[in-house]
Design a protein around this motif. Structure first.
Motif, PDB file in Angstrom:
ATOM      1  N   ASP A  59      41.215  39.356  39.758  1.00  0.00           N
ATOM      2  CA  ASP A  59      41.530  40.045  40.857  1.00  0.00           C
ATOM      3  C   ASP A  59      41.349  39.578  42.408  1.00  0.00           C
ATOM      4  O   ASP A  59      42.162  39.914  43.101  1.00  0.00           O
TER       5      ASP A  59
ATOM      6  N   ASN B  67      51.664  43.076  39.295  1.00  0.00           N
ATOM      7  CA  ASN B  67      51.586  42.659  40.728  1.00  0.00           C
ATOM      8  C   ASN B  67      51.871  41.180  40.932  1.00  0.00           C
ATOM      9  O   ASN B  67      52.678  40.587  41.974  1.00  0.00           O
TER      10      ASN B  67
ATOM     11  N   LEU C 267      47.660  44.112  37.235  1.00  0.00           N
ATOM     12  CA  LEU C 267      47.288  43.234  37.786  1.00  0.00           C
ATOM     13  C   LEU C 267      48.509  42.082  37.542  1.00  0.00           C
ATOM     14  O   LEU C 267      49.123  41.480  38.469  1.00  0.00           O
TER      15      LEU C 267
ATOM     16  N   ARG D 260      45.974  48.316  43.182  1.00  0.00           N
ATOM     17  CA  ARG D 260      45.155  47.499  44.162  1.00  0.00           C
ATOM     18  C   ARG D 260      43.839  48.338  44.286  1.00  0.00           C
ATOM     19  O   ARG D 260      43.793  49.565  44.637  1.00  0.00           O
TER      20      ARG D 260
ATOM     21  N   GLU E 115      44.303  39.147  44.911  1.00  0.00           N
ATOM     22  CA  GLU E 115      44.114  39.905  46.026  1.00  0.00           C
ATOM     23  C   GLU E 115      44.665  39.236  47.319  1.00  0.00           C
ATOM     24  O   GLU E 115      45.200  39.698  48.213  1.00  0.00           O
TER      25      GLU E 115
ATOM     26  N   ASN F  55      48.536  38.623  47.344  1.00  0.00           N
ATOM     27  CA  ASN F  55      49.433  40.082  47.100  1.00  0.00           C
ATOM     28  C   ASN F  55      50.250  39.994  48.487  1.00  0.00           C
ATOM     29  O   ASN F  55      49.781  39.550  49.716  1.00  0.00           O
TER      30      ASN F  55
END
Length: 160
Positions: free
Chosen positions: A15, A121, A118, A30, A19, A22
């Motif tokens: 993650d 994303n 996740l 998120r 992150e 992204n």
């Protein structure tokens, strides 16, 4: 139960890496970011004298079921050790038993999985730049980027 715990461990390590990658204006799935941030961004974009004249609300039909395993594999290989990547691929390629018949999915990620949001994303990252690149204008072999009044605010929502 051990499988879900292992998925959570991989999620906790993956993650923070994702992150950082992204899209700037992605607000779905998120930590510490959500609908309120998307609404704030929309209000910020729309309350100016030079605000966009149109707002497009687009939905991706069957998003989770359409994600390419090959694409996810390629993206995971960039940020994970091979064992972690292979483990995630085993989870998303796991057979589905329905009425006693086992089906092996060739694409898609299971909804409700610990890592599924996740992975979604990961699949959608880059959408903002693709939309903006779609608005290039070419004049006399010179490409000029026309970004005025083009914004992308991505919010993933699951409708049941």
């Amino acid at each position: 139960m051990i499988d879900r715990a292992l998925q959570e461990l991989i999620l906790m390590s993956l993650d923070p890496i994702i992150e950082q990658k992204n899209d700037l204006h992605s607000y779905g799935f998120r930590k510490y970011i959500g609908t309120w941030d998307a609404m704030t961004r929309l209000r910020t974009v729309l309350d100016k004298p030079f605000s966009p004249l149109w707002v497009w609300d687009l939905g991706i039909s069957d998003c989770f079921n359409q994600i390419s395993h090959e694409y996810i594999s390629k993206e995971l290989d960039k940020v994970l050790y091979p064992k972690g990547s292979k483990l995630i691929l085993k989870w998303i390629k796991a057979g589905i038993i329905e009425k006693g018949i086992i089906t092996l999915p060739s694409k898609g990620i299971p909804q409700g999985g610990v890592t599924s949001p996740l992975l979604c994303n990961i699949a959608l990252n880059g959408l903002e730049s693709v939309v903006r690149k779609g608005h290039l204008k070419e004049r006399r072999n010179i490409v000029k980027l026309q970004l005025r009044n083009i914004w992308v605010v991505r919010l993933l929502m699951i409708s049941l």
